[in-house]
Each structure stands twice: as C-alpha cells, then as structure tokens.
Design a protein around this motif. Sequence first.
Motif, mmCIF file in Angstrom:
data_model
loop_
_atom_site.group_PDB
_atom_site.id
_atom_site.type_symbol
_atom_site.label_atom_id
_atom_site.label_comp_id
_atom_site.label_asym_id
_atom_site.label_seq_id
_atom_site.Cartn_x
_atom_site.Cartn_y
_atom_site.Cartn_z
ATOM 1 N N PHE A 27 0.804 -1.228 0.000
ATOM 2 C CA PHE A 27 0.000 0.000 0.000
ATOM 3 C C PHE A 27 0.840 1.284 0.000
ATOM 4 C CE2 PHE A 27 -4.400 -1.498 1.740
ATOM 5 C CZ PHE A 27 -4.539 -2.335 0.666
ATOM 6 N N PRO A 28 1.994 1.342 0.709
ATOM 7 C CA PRO A 28 2.774 2.584 0.660
ATOM 8 C C PRO A 28 3.252 2.958 -0.742
ATOM 9 C CG PRO A 28 3.459 1.255 2.534
ATOM 10 C CD PRO A 28 2.525 0.401 1.696
ATOM 11 N N ARG A 29 3.257 2.019 -1.669
ATOM 12 C CA ARG A 29 3.670 2.321 -3.045
ATOM 13 C C ARG A 29 2.667 3.214 -3.767
ATOM 14 N NH1 ARG A 29 5.116 -2.801 -6.351
ATOM 15 N NH2 ARG A 29 5.629 -1.166 -7.846
ATOM 16 N N PHE A 30 1.396 3.208 -3.318
ATOM 17 C CA PHE A 30 0.399 4.022 -4.015
ATOM 18 C C PHE A 30 -0.495 4.855 -3.100
ATOM 19 C CE2 PHE A 30 -1.566 -0.150 -3.464
ATOM 20 C CZ PHE A 30 -2.845 0.159 -3.019
ATOM 21 N N MET A 31 -0.418 4.654 -1.787
ATOM 22 C CA MET A 31 -1.232 5.450 -0.860
ATOM 23 C C MET A 31 -0.377 6.520 -0.197
ATOM 24 S SD MET A 31 -3.711 2.812 1.096
ATOM 25 C CE MET A 31 -5.023 1.973 0.238
ATOM 26 N N VAL A 34 0.850 6.815 3.749
ATOM 27 C CA VAL A 34 0.983 5.509 4.393
ATOM 28 C C VAL A 34 2.466 5.133 4.397
ATOM 29 C CG1 VAL A 34 0.410 3.050 4.284
ATOM 30 C CG2 VAL A 34 -1.330 4.771 3.753
ATOM 31 N N GLU A 35 3.000 4.988 5.589
ATOM 32 C CA GLU A 35 4.408 4.632 5.736
ATOM 33 C C GLU A 35 4.613 3.119 5.714
ATOM 34 O OE1 GLU A 35 6.025 6.438 9.268
ATOM 35 O OE2 GLU A 35 5.226 8.408 8.724
ATOM 36 N N ARG A 36 3.694 2.409 6.369
ATOM 37 C CA ARG A 36 3.881 0.964 6.498
ATOM 38 C C ARG A 36 2.546 0.291 6.826
ATOM 39 N NH1 ARG A 36 7.210 1.151 10.520
ATOM 40 N NH2 ARG A 36 5.893 0.392 12.167
ATOM 41 N N VAL A 37 2.336 -0.875 6.245
ATOM 42 C CA VAL A 37 1.219 -1.745 6.619
ATOM 43 C C VAL A 37 1.813 -3.131 6.821
ATOM 44 C CG1 VAL A 37 -1.006 -2.748 5.972
ATOM 45 C CG2 VAL A 37 -0.426 -0.418 5.235
ATOM 46 N N GLU A 38 1.582 -3.699 7.989
ATOM 47 C CA GLU A 38 2.056 -5.048 8.289
ATOM 48 C C GLU A 38 0.850 -5.965 8.426
ATOM 49 O OE1 GLU A 38 5.435 -5.101 11.346
ATOM 50 O OE2 GLU A 38 4.368 -3.213 11.717
ATOM 51 N N GLN A 39 0.875 -7.077 7.722
ATOM 52 C CA GLN A 39 -0.186 -8.055 7.876
ATOM 53 C C GLN A 39 0.234 -9.014 8.977
ATOM 54 O OE1 GLN A 39 -1.819 -9.741 4.339
ATOM 55 N NE2 GLN A 39 -3.471 -10.691 5.501
ATOM 56 N N LEU A 40 -0.450 -8.932 10.124
ATOM 57 C CA LEU A 40 -0.092 -9.708 11.301
ATOM 58 C C LEU A 40 -0.677 -11.111 11.256
ATOM 59 C CD1 LEU A 40 -0.651 -6.845 13.888
ATOM 60 C CD2 LEU A 40 1.502 -7.534 12.785
ATOM 61 N N THR A 41 -1.915 -11.222 10.784
ATOM 62 C CA THR A 41 -2.599 -12.502 10.589
ATOM 63 C C THR A 41 -3.421 -12.371 9.310
ATOM 64 O OG1 THR A 41 -4.595 -11.877 11.834
ATOM 65 C CG2 THR A 41 -2.779 -12.889 13.105
ATOM 66 N N ASP A 42 -4.126 -13.414 8.926
ATOM 67 C CA ASP A 42 -4.957 -13.331 7.724
ATOM 68 C C ASP A 42 -5.950 -12.172 7.790
ATOM 69 O OD1 ASP A 42 -3.682 -15.497 6.603
ATOM 70 O OD2 ASP A 42 -5.301 -16.918 7.038
ATOM 71 N N TRP A 47 -1.178 -0.526 10.818
ATOM 72 C CA TRP A 47 -0.948 0.596 9.920
ATOM 73 C C TRP A 47 -0.106 1.667 10.604
ATOM 74 C CZ3 TRP A 47 -3.486 1.858 5.127
ATOM 75 C CH2 TRP A 47 -4.364 0.866 4.661
ATOM 76 N N VAL A 48 0.779 2.292 9.844
ATOM 77 C CA VAL A 48 1.518 3.472 10.274
ATOM 78 C C VAL A 48 1.391 4.479 9.134
ATOM 79 C CG1 VAL A 48 3.744 4.430 10.964
ATOM 80 C CG2 VAL A 48 3.154 2.071 11.611
#
Length: 154
Positions: A27-31, A34-42, A47-48
């Motif tokens: 997501f940070p590539r186009f939003m 948005v600095e970072r999105v980590e997928q913790l579980t499914d 979000w940062v």
Amino acid sequence: MANVTGSVDVGVPISTAYNQWTQFEQFPRFMEGVERVEQLTDDRLHWVAEIGGKRAEWYARITEQHPDDRVAWTAEAGKGLSGVVSFDKVDQDRTRVTAQIEWQPEGVMEEVGAALGFDDRQVKEDLDRFRDMIESNGIETGGWRGDIDNSTMT
C-alpha cells in the motif's frame, strides 16, 4: 462521520486487480501518507501513516474478504476508520475498483480537510496511483485468495 467513495477503472483482469489489492504491505507504493502496513494474521493489519502532519498507528480487522469481489475492514481502535473496496468486471481485461471509506475526523485540521473535500481527492489520487502501478506492472506482485467473513463480529 466523514465518507468518501471513489472509483477507478484499471486495465487488468479482475483477479489481477484483486490479488494486488490483497498485498497490503504494498500500500505505501500508491497510498500517500501511508508509511507501512504489516499483515499480522490473515485478518489483522497494523498501519503506520502520517495524517494531517501527524504520525498515527492503528490496528485494523478485515471483516470480509471474498476473492474477486470485496475486501472490508474496520479499525480496532483509534482512527474510527472503516471501509470496503469492491471489484467489478467491466470486461475481460478491465476492472472497476471502488473504495468506500468512513472515518471520524479528529481535530480541526481533519475536520476542515474533510469539509473541503481533501479526502475525496486523496482517495481518487490513491486509486489513480494503484491503477498506474498495476497497469505498468501488468501482473500482481502476489495474491491471497482466502475467504474471510467476520462481518457478524461485534
């Protein structure tokens, strides 16, 4: 509450658009902001982002995720943010991506920004950057085809 709805047609098949959208860490590539999105579980994301000049962090829960159809989420606490992105086949090689987002503006800056339509422009620009990214790549960087239905959670 503030609401934004935006759409963009992308020149890729529906499965390609959907698969790319499920790559939350991209997501940070186009939003913007948005600095970072980590997928913790499914079904859980961290979000940062920088919003109105302020750094914000929050957790979001995916409430629905159905391949080639939709991804819906809600923030667990903090930003009062929820939304859904839907995918509609326009034709074999074109997909309409529609984002509907609802949130509670915090503070004067966010309230003024929402009232002046800055958020509408931001969502439109983010969707345009998503289109540009996926069309220039031609293929998705990955994809998750699992199905989530937590919509009955309270």
